[in-house]
Design a protein around this motif. Structure first.
Motif, PDB file in Angstrom:
ATOM      1  N   GLU A  84       0.819  -1.211   0.000  1.00 46.71           N
ATOM      2  CA  GLU A  84       0.000   0.000   0.000  1.00 46.71           C
ATOM      3  C   GLU A  84       0.852   1.260   0.000  1.00 46.71           C
ATOM      4  OE1 GLU A  84      -2.783  -0.147   3.222  1.00 46.71           O
ATOM      5  OE2 GLU A  84      -3.612  -2.068   2.580  1.00 46.71           O
ATOM      6  N   ILE A  85       2.054   1.178   0.558  1.00 45.01           N
ATOM      7  CA  ILE A  85       2.965   2.333   0.578  1.00 45.01           C
ATOM      8  C   ILE A  85       4.309   1.909   0.013  1.00 45.01           C
ATOM      9  CG2 ILE A  85       1.821   3.538   2.487  1.00 45.01           C
ATOM     10  CD1 ILE A  85       3.895   2.380   4.364  1.00 45.01           C
ATOM     11  N   ASP A  86       5.053   2.861  -0.538  1.00 46.39           N
ATOM     12  CA  ASP A  86       6.347   2.539  -1.130  1.00 46.39           C
ATOM     13  C   ASP A  86       7.468   2.681  -0.095  1.00 46.39           C
ATOM     14  OD1 ASP A  86       6.358   5.238  -0.859  1.00 46.39           O
ATOM     15  OD2 ASP A  86       6.862   5.708  -2.940  1.00 46.39           O
ATOM     16  N   ASP A  87       8.707   2.427  -0.532  1.00 48.72           N
ATOM     17  CA  ASP A  87       9.859   2.452   0.366  1.00 48.72           C
ATOM     18  C   ASP A  87      10.061   3.828   1.001  1.00 48.72           C
ATOM     19  OD1 ASP A  87      10.345  -0.160  -0.279  1.00 48.72           O
ATOM     20  OD2 ASP A  87      11.844   0.304  -1.815  1.00 48.72           O
ATOM     21  N   GLU A  88       9.945   4.859   0.189  1.00 43.45           N
ATOM     22  CA  GLU A  88      10.175   6.215   0.695  1.00 43.45           C
ATOM     23  C   GLU A  88       9.154   6.599   1.764  1.00 43.45           C
ATOM     24  OE1 GLU A  88       9.606  10.622  -1.078  1.00 43.45           O
ATOM     25  OE2 GLU A  88      10.722   9.222  -2.359  1.00 43.45           O
ATOM     26  N   GLU A  89       7.889   6.289   1.512  1.00 43.83           N
ATOM     27  CA  GLU A  89       6.822   6.586   2.478  1.00 43.83           C
ATOM     28  C   GLU A  89       7.023   5.780   3.760  1.00 43.83           C
ATOM     29  OE1 GLU A  89       3.219   8.421   3.752  1.00 43.83           O
ATOM     30  OE2 GLU A  89       4.509   8.856   2.044  1.00 43.83           O
ATOM     31  N   PHE A  90       7.389   4.497   3.621  1.00 42.16           N
ATOM     32  CA  PHE A  90       7.618   3.645   4.785  1.00 42.16           C
ATOM     33  C   PHE A  90       8.754   4.201   5.642  1.00 42.16           C
ATOM     34  CE2 PHE A  90       9.937   0.078   6.728  1.00 42.16           C
ATOM     35  CZ  PHE A  90       8.954  -0.389   7.581  1.00 42.16           C
ATOM     36  N   ASP A  91       9.884   4.552   5.009  1.00 41.71           N
ATOM     37  CA  ASP A  91      11.029   5.074   5.772  1.00 41.71           C
ATOM     38  C   ASP A  91      10.685   6.389   6.466  1.00 41.71           C
ATOM     39  OD1 ASP A  91      12.595   2.924   5.098  1.00 41.71           O
ATOM     40  OD2 ASP A  91      13.454   3.908   3.316  1.00 41.71           O
ATOM     41  N   ARG A  92       9.951   7.263   5.781  1.00 42.90           N
ATOM     42  CA  ARG A  92       9.584   8.551   6.366  1.00 42.90           C
ATOM     43  C   ARG A  92       8.682   8.366   7.588  1.00 42.90           C
ATOM     44  NH1 ARG A  92       5.500  12.055   5.814  1.00 42.90           N
ATOM     45  NH2 ARG A  92       4.471  10.905   4.164  1.00 42.90           N
ATOM     46  N   ARG A  93       7.687   7.522   7.463  1.00 42.13           N
ATOM     47  CA  ARG A  93       6.759   7.300   8.592  1.00 42.13           C
ATOM     48  C   ARG A  93       7.418   6.516   9.722  1.00 42.13           C
ATOM     49  NH1 ARG A  93       0.627   6.785   6.587  1.00 42.13           N
ATOM     50  NH2 ARG A  93       0.699   8.390   4.976  1.00 42.13           N
ATOM     51  N   ARG A  94       8.266   5.572   9.385  1.00 42.00           N
ATOM     52  CA  ARG A  94       8.952   4.810  10.423  1.00 42.00           C
ATOM     53  C   ARG A  94       9.887   5.712  11.229  1.00 42.00           C
ATOM     54  NH1 ARG A  94      13.110   0.374   8.783  1.00 42.00           N
ATOM     55  NH2 ARG A  94      13.959   2.294   7.960  1.00 42.00           N
ATOM     56  N   ALA A  95      10.551   6.652  10.550  1.00 44.80           N
ATOM     57  CA  ALA A  95      11.436   7.590  11.244  1.00 44.80           C
ATOM     58  C   ALA A  95      10.646   8.469  12.204  1.00 44.80           C
ATOM     59  CB  ALA A  95      12.189   8.454  10.226  1.00 44.80           C
ATOM     60  N   ARG A  96       9.428   8.805  11.829  1.00 39.92           N
ATOM     61  CA  ARG A  96       8.590   9.620  12.691  1.00 39.92           C
ATOM     62  C   ARG A  96       8.078   8.813  13.893  1.00 39.92           C
ATOM     63  NH1 ARG A  96       4.010  12.901   9.754  1.00 39.92           N
ATOM     64  NH2 ARG A  96       5.816  13.961   8.866  1.00 39.92           N
ATOM     65  N   LEU A  97       7.849   7.515  13.701  1.00 37.24           N
ATOM     66  CA  LEU A  97       7.301   6.681  14.774  1.00 37.24           C
ATOM     67  C   LEU A  97       8.360   6.188  15.756  1.00 37.24           C
ATOM     68  CD1 LEU A  97       4.715   4.498  12.835  1.00 37.24           C
ATOM     69  CD2 LEU A  97       4.224   6.284  14.511  1.00 37.24           C
ATOM     70  N   THR A  98       9.541   5.901  15.291  1.00 39.52           N
ATOM     71  CA  THR A  98      10.583   5.374  16.180  1.00 39.52           C
ATOM     72  C   THR A  98      11.332   6.512  16.837  1.00 39.52           C
ATOM     73  OG1 THR A  98      12.128   5.231  14.326  1.00 39.52           O
ATOM     74  CG2 THR A  98      10.900   3.245  14.885  1.00 39.52           C
ATOM     75  N   PRO A  99      11.676   6.350  18.112  1.00 40.20           N
ATOM     76  CA  PRO A  99      12.402   7.420  18.806  1.00 40.20           C
ATOM     77  C   PRO A  99      13.824   7.554  18.272  1.00 40.20           C
ATOM     78  CG  PRO A  99      12.156   5.517  20.224  1.00 40.20           C
ATOM     79  CD  PRO A  99      11.393   5.229  18.975  1.00 40.20           C
ATOM     80  N   ASP A 100      14.342   8.768  18.282  1.00 39.19           N
ATOM     81  CA  ASP A 100      15.699   9.028  17.828  1.00 39.19           C
ATOM     82  C   ASP A 100      16.658   8.683  18.964  1.00 39.19           C
ATOM     83  OD1 ASP A 100      17.822   9.822  16.287  1.00 39.19           O
ATOM     84  OD2 ASP A 100      17.626  11.954  16.819  1.00 39.19           O
ATOM     85  N   ASP A 101      17.353   7.572  18.845  1.00 38.68           N
ATOM     86  CA  ASP A 101      18.261   7.129  19.905  1.00 38.68           C
ATOM     87  C   ASP A 101      19.721   7.273  19.494  1.00 38.68           C
ATOM     88  OD1 ASP A 101      18.157   5.167  18.026  1.00 38.68           O
ATOM     89  OD2 ASP A 101      17.715   3.523  19.409  1.00 38.68           O
ATOM     90  N   GLY A 102      20.026   8.254  18.653  1.00 39.43           N
ATOM     91  CA  GLY A 102      21.413   8.565  18.307  1.00 39.43           C
ATOM     92  C   GLY A 102      21.985   7.721  17.189  1.00 39.43           C
ATOM     93  N   ARG A 103      21.155   7.140  16.350  1.00 42.77           N
ATOM     94  CA  ARG A 103      21.671   6.351  15.235  1.00 42.77           C
ATOM     95  C   ARG A 103      22.128   7.209  14.104  1.00 42.77           C
ATOM     96  NH1 ARG A 103      17.296   1.889  14.056  1.00 42.77           N
ATOM     97  NH2 ARG A 103      16.163   2.472  15.837  1.00 42.77           N
TER      98      ARG A 103
END
Length: 103
Positions: A84-103
């Motif tokens: 339903e969503i492409d790679d770019e959309e998946f990466d963008r939304r996943r980055a918004r959902l996962t906390p930024d832990d210094g990666r």
């Protein structure tokens, strides 16, 4: 005069005792006896099953109240897997959902 074991013959006592279970007043229970026994077992099973089910229900209910991020990420992964969503959309939304832990 009260009847005692001394006044009633032993043969009569044993005859009464055997008759109580074989052909006496206890033999008339028939299927009622089995029905009452099964009904009693049903109640015992309910007395055990209801508390066990309540403990299970309360335990599973507390586990389902986990963080909303996990369920949102799971939905996102499912949508990506269905295409339903492409790679770019998946990466963008996943980055918004996962906390930024210094990666």
């Amino acid at each position: 005069m009260a009847l005692t074991h001394a006044t009633v013959s032993d043969a009569m006592m044993w005859s009464w005792h055997d008759g109580m279970w074989n052909d006496g007043h206890m033999a008339g229970w028939g299927s009622w006896g089995w029905g009452m026994m099964l009904f009693g077992l049903l109640w015992m099973a309910l007395l055990i099953a209801v508390p066990v089910y309540l403990v299970y229900w309360l335990g599973s209910r507390s586990q389902s109240n986990g963080p909303a991020e996990d369920s949102a990420l799971t939905v996102l992964q499912e949508r990506y897997a269905r295409g339903e969503i492409d790679d770019e959309e998946f990466d963008r939304r996943r980055a918004r959902l996962t906390p930024d832990d210094g990666r």
